[in-house]
Write a protein that holds these residues in place. Sequence first.
Motif, PDB file in Angstrom:
ATOM      1  N   ASP A  37       0.707  -1.152   0.022  1.00  0.00           N
ATOM      2  CA  ASP A  37       0.090  -0.070   0.032  1.00  0.00           C
ATOM      3  C   ASP A  37       0.830   1.158   0.074  1.00  0.00           C
ATOM      4  OD1 ASP A  37      -1.895  -1.776   0.225  1.00  0.00           O
ATOM      5  OD2 ASP A  37      -3.071  -1.048   1.772  1.00  0.00           O
ATOM      6  N   ALA A  38       1.871   1.290   0.871  1.00  0.00           N
ATOM      7  CA  ALA A  38       2.679   2.452   0.974  1.00  0.00           C
ATOM      8  C   ALA A  38       3.720   2.737  -0.422  1.00  0.00           C
ATOM      9  CB  ALA A  38       3.618   2.292   2.069  1.00  0.00           C
ATOM     10  N   GLY A  39       4.200   1.548  -0.954  1.00  0.00           N
ATOM     11  CA  GLY A  39       4.790   1.404  -2.211  1.00  0.00           C
ATOM     12  C   GLY A  39       3.706   2.055  -3.272  1.00  0.00           C
ATOM     13  N   GLY A  40       2.686   1.551  -3.293  1.00  0.00           N
ATOM     14  CA  GLY A  40       1.566   2.050  -4.323  1.00  0.00           C
ATOM     15  C   GLY A  40       1.628   3.457  -4.516  1.00  0.00           C
ATOM     16  N   ILE A  41       1.465   4.069  -3.125  1.00  0.00           N
ATOM     17  CA  ILE A  41       1.498   5.615  -2.974  1.00  0.00           C
ATOM     18  C   ILE A  41       2.676   6.056  -3.583  1.00  0.00           C
ATOM     19  CG2 ILE A  41       0.777   7.606  -1.570  1.00  0.00           C
ATOM     20  CD1 ILE A  41      -0.532   5.641   0.257  1.00  0.00           C
ATOM     21  N   TRP A  42       3.905   5.773  -3.209  1.00  0.00           N
ATOM     22  CA  TRP A  42       5.228   5.963  -3.616  1.00  0.00           C
ATOM     23  C   TRP A  42       5.520   6.027  -4.921  1.00  0.00           C
ATOM     24  CZ3 TRP A  42       9.302   3.010  -5.575  1.00  0.00           C
ATOM     25  CH2 TRP A  42      10.640   3.877  -5.625  1.00  0.00           C
ATOM     26  N   ALA A  43       4.959   4.694  -5.687  1.00  0.00           N
ATOM     27  CA  ALA A  43       5.345   4.669  -7.085  1.00  0.00           C
ATOM     28  C   ALA A  43       4.275   5.751  -7.698  1.00  0.00           C
ATOM     29  CB  ALA A  43       5.022   3.329  -7.402  1.00  0.00           C
ATOM     30  N   SER A  80      -2.505   6.444 -12.075  1.00  0.00           N
ATOM     31  CA  SER A  80      -3.157   5.257 -11.559  1.00  0.00           C
ATOM     32  C   SER A  80      -2.254   4.015 -11.883  1.00  0.00           C
ATOM     33  CB  SER A  80      -4.385   5.130 -11.981  1.00  0.00           C
ATOM     34  OG  SER A  80      -4.423   4.527 -13.375  1.00  0.00           O
ATOM     35  N   ILE A  81      -2.429   3.160 -11.170  1.00  0.00           N
ATOM     36  CA  ILE A  81      -1.563   1.869 -11.329  1.00  0.00           C
ATOM     37  C   ILE A  81      -1.771   1.170 -12.606  1.00  0.00           C
ATOM     38  CG2 ILE A  81      -2.857  -0.145 -10.393  1.00  0.00           C
ATOM     39  CD1 ILE A  81       0.645   0.741  -9.276  1.00  0.00           C
ATOM     40  N   GLY A  82      -2.879   1.401 -13.323  1.00  0.00           N
ATOM     41  CA  GLY A  82      -3.188   0.737 -14.737  1.00  0.00           C
ATOM     42  C   GLY A  82      -2.531   1.356 -15.463  1.00  0.00           C
ATOM     43  N   SER A  83      -2.289   2.929 -15.324  1.00  0.00           N
ATOM     44  CA  SER A  83      -1.505   3.571 -16.529  1.00  0.00           C
ATOM     45  C   SER A  83      -0.022   3.410 -16.175  1.00  0.00           C
ATOM     46  CB  SER A  83      -1.806   5.246 -16.495  1.00  0.00           C
ATOM     47  OG  SER A  83      -1.532   5.841 -15.489  1.00  0.00           O
ATOM     48  N   LEU A  84       0.498   3.285 -14.754  1.00  0.00           N
ATOM     49  CA  LEU A  84       1.795   2.842 -14.635  1.00  0.00           C
ATOM     50  C   LEU A  84       2.152   1.532 -15.275  1.00  0.00           C
ATOM     51  CD1 LEU A  84       2.602   4.112 -10.915  1.00  0.00           C
ATOM     52  CD2 LEU A  84       3.319   5.281 -12.978  1.00  0.00           C
ATOM     53  N   SER A  93      -3.182   4.385  -5.579  1.00  0.00           N
ATOM     54  CA  SER A  93      -2.736   5.063  -6.861  1.00  0.00           C
ATOM     55  C   SER A  93      -3.809   6.013  -7.305  1.00  0.00           C
ATOM     56  CB  SER A  93      -2.006   4.361  -7.877  1.00  0.00           C
ATOM     57  OG  SER A  93      -3.028   3.387  -8.475  1.00  0.00           O
ATOM     58  N   GLY A  94      -4.941   5.887  -7.181  1.00  0.00           N
ATOM     59  CA  GLY A  94      -6.300   6.448  -7.605  1.00  0.00           C
ATOM     60  C   GLY A  94      -6.504   7.804  -7.041  1.00  0.00           C
ATOM     61  N   THR A  95      -6.662   7.872  -5.998  1.00  0.00           N
ATOM     62  CA  THR A  95      -7.041   9.123  -5.197  1.00  0.00           C
ATOM     63  C   THR A  95      -6.114   9.487  -4.096  1.00  0.00           C
ATOM     64  OG1 THR A  95      -8.453   7.817  -3.695  1.00  0.00           O
ATOM     65  CG2 THR A  95      -9.627   9.149  -5.671  1.00  0.00           C
ATOM     66  N   THR A  96      -5.646   8.464  -3.147  1.00  0.00           N
ATOM     67  CA  THR A  96      -4.855   8.748  -2.107  1.00  0.00           C
ATOM     68  C   THR A  96      -3.431   9.550  -2.522  1.00  0.00           C
ATOM     69  OG1 THR A  96      -5.597   7.026  -1.021  1.00  0.00           O
ATOM     70  CG2 THR A  96      -3.622   7.795   0.079  1.00  0.00           C
ATOM     71  N   SER A  97      -2.850   9.144  -3.629  1.00  0.00           N
ATOM     72  CA  SER A  97      -1.664   9.807  -4.037  1.00  0.00           C
ATOM     73  C   SER A  97      -1.541  10.995  -4.667  1.00  0.00           C
ATOM     74  CB  SER A  97      -0.604   8.953  -5.237  1.00  0.00           C
ATOM     75  OG  SER A  97      -1.737   8.894  -6.281  1.00  0.00           O
TER      76      SER A  97
END
Lengths: 90, 559
Positions: B101-107, B115-119, B311-315
Amino acid sequence: MKLSDLKALFDRADHCAEEFYNAPYRAAIARARREQDDLFMLLVFSEMMGVPNPVSYYTLELQPILLERFHDWHQRMGMEHSPLDHIKCC
Amino acid sequence: MNAIYLMLIGLAAMALGYFVYAKFICEKIFKVDPKFLTPAHELNDGIDYVPTNKYVLWGHHFTSVAGAAPIIGPAIAVIWGWVPAFVWVVLGTIFFAGVHDAGGIWASNRNQAKSIGSLTGDIIGKRARSCFMIVIFLLLLMVNAVFAVVIARQLISFPSATIPVWGAIVVALIIGQLIYRRSIGLMSVTLLGVIALYAMIYVGAKLPFSLPEQVAGLNANQSWIIILFAYAAIASLLPVWVLLQPRDYINGIQLFIGLILFYGAVLAAGPEIVAPPFNTDLPEGTPSIVPILFVTVACGAISGFHGLVSSGTTSKQLDKEPDLRFVGYFGAVGEGALALSAIIATAAGFATLGDWQAIYYSFGQGGVGAFIQGGANILRQGLGLDNVLAETLLTVMVVLFAGTTMDTSLRLQRYIFQEWGVIYRIGWLQKPLQATLLAVGSCLLLAFGVGGDGSGGLLIWPLFGTTNQLLAGFTLLVITVMLVKRGRPMWYTLAPLLFLLVMTTLGLLIQLKSFYNQQDWFLLSLDIVVLIAAILISLESSWVLGKQIKANKAEAVNR
C-alpha cells in the motif's frame, strides 16, 4: 477546560470531519459542478451563437461577470478559439 | 488461550511493523524525501490534486479500502484453525500489505500520481495493461455478484437488520441534503446521523422484517438480490453528493465505532478461544491449506484493490512524501486490525468446540454468519448487550460495508463499459443509463447463471482471492521495477510478489482440476482467463526485471 477551549476543539473536529467527508469525492463533485457551470454558460452565451435562449432577458446582464471564465469554457467545449467574433479571448 | 492475548499480540506486532519495518522500508528503500514536491502541490487544481492533512487522508484511505472482504476471508479461513489465519493476517499486514500500500502511493507519487493501470502501461508495457483491464473487470464483476449474495443472506438470517440497513440509506440522503442545502456544521449532522443509525438498530432488533417466502415465483434470496441490484443501479446513477458521499461517510464513522466497541468488548469479556489452533479434523471437501489460505484471506493480509485506491485518489492528495508511511502502511494496519477482529470473533465467540464445529461443518459455511454470531456473543459478554441487538449491530456493520463497496464498484464497472464505448466508438454504450444496465445485467447473469438461486457469485469467491492477488502482483511488480531502476534493494517487494504468484498459480491449478471434475464449465473458463493473466504477469515480470538488471549491470561496467 474553559468553554472557549471546548468550542475551539469542536471547531477543529468540525473542520477535520468536513475534510474527511469531502476528500474522497472532491474531484467528482468539482466535475459535476463544472458541468453545471458549463451548461449555465451555454445558456448565457447561446443567443450570440444563434441558439434560441428562453431566458435571454435574465442572462444578458450576467455576461460581463462570466467573461473571465469564458476562455476555459469554450476550450472544454472543444472549440480551440473563441467562437464569437466580438469576444476574442485567445 | 484467552482472546485478549491474541488481540494484544496481533495489534502489538502490527504496531511494531509500523514503527520499525515501515520506517526502514520508507526511509532506506523508498528513500522518501520531505523536500520532494508532491503532485498534490505541483499540480494542485483544487479538484483532483489537493494537499490533505495526513490524518484525514488516512481516514479516507482506510475507509475506502475496508469493505466486507477482510471479514469474509478470515472468517472462512478459521476452518483450518486460528493459528494459520492469525499468522497470515499479522505477517501479511506487516511484510505484504503495508509495503504494497505504501509502495503503491510512492510509485504513483513519483509518477505525477498516475493510477496503477497507466503505470503498468508506462513501466511494464501495453500487453500488461490489457491484462490489467481484464483482471479489474473480472474483479468488479465478482465483488458485485458476491456482495449481493452476502447481503441477501444476512438480511434473511438476521431480519432485525432490515430496518437499520435500509434506514441507513434514508439517514444518508437526509445528511446529504442537510450539508449541501442547509450548510449545517458537519459535527452536529454526524452526531444526529450516528444517533439515528443506532436508534434504528435498536428499533430493528424489536421489529424484525422478512420478505415473504415467495414473490412472483422468486424466493426471498432471489428477491433481495434483485432489489439490491436495482438499488445499486439507482445509487450509481445519482450524483455522488446525494447518496454515496454521505453514505460512505456515515459508514466510515460506524467502522471506527464498531472496531472500538468490539475490541473494548474483547478486553472487558476476555473470552477463551474454543477453535482449535490447527484443525486436524477438517470437514470433507475442505481444500488444502496451502495455497488456498493465501487466496481466501486476501483483504486483511494483502489486497490488490488497495493499489487502486493508493494510486487512484490517495497519491493525488499526499501533502508530504513521508506521510505515505502513515497513510499507506498504517491504513493497511487498520485493515489488518479489522481482519484480526474477524478471527477473534470466529475463534473465541462460541461457548464450546462443539458449537464451533456446528458452524464450521463444511468449507465456506463459516463466513460472515460465524463472524456475526461469534462477535455478538463477545459483545454480549463484554458490554452486556442483548444478543439480538448485538447481532443486529454486527450485521448492519457488515451489510453497510458490502453495500457501499457494491455502490462504488457498480459505478466503476459502468465507467469501464462507457470507456469501451469511447474506445470502440459505440455511441449508445457511452451513455450512463445503458452502461449501468449492462453492468447490472452482467452481475445478474453471474449471480443467477450458476445454480439459478442467485448465489452464483458466492461460488466464485475463491476466484476473487486469486484475481485480487494478481492485481496486488501488478502493483508489486511496478514498485520492484522502479526500485531496480534506481539501483535499490528489490527483495522487499520481489519476495512478496514471488510468493503471491506461486500461491495464486497453485490455487488456480487446484481449482481448475476441481471445476473440471465437477464439469462446471463456466467457472472453468473464468479460471482459465485468470490463469492466463497470472502466467502473463509471471512472464512479463521476469522479462522486465531481467532487462532492467542487465541494463543496470551494463551501466555499472561502463562507469
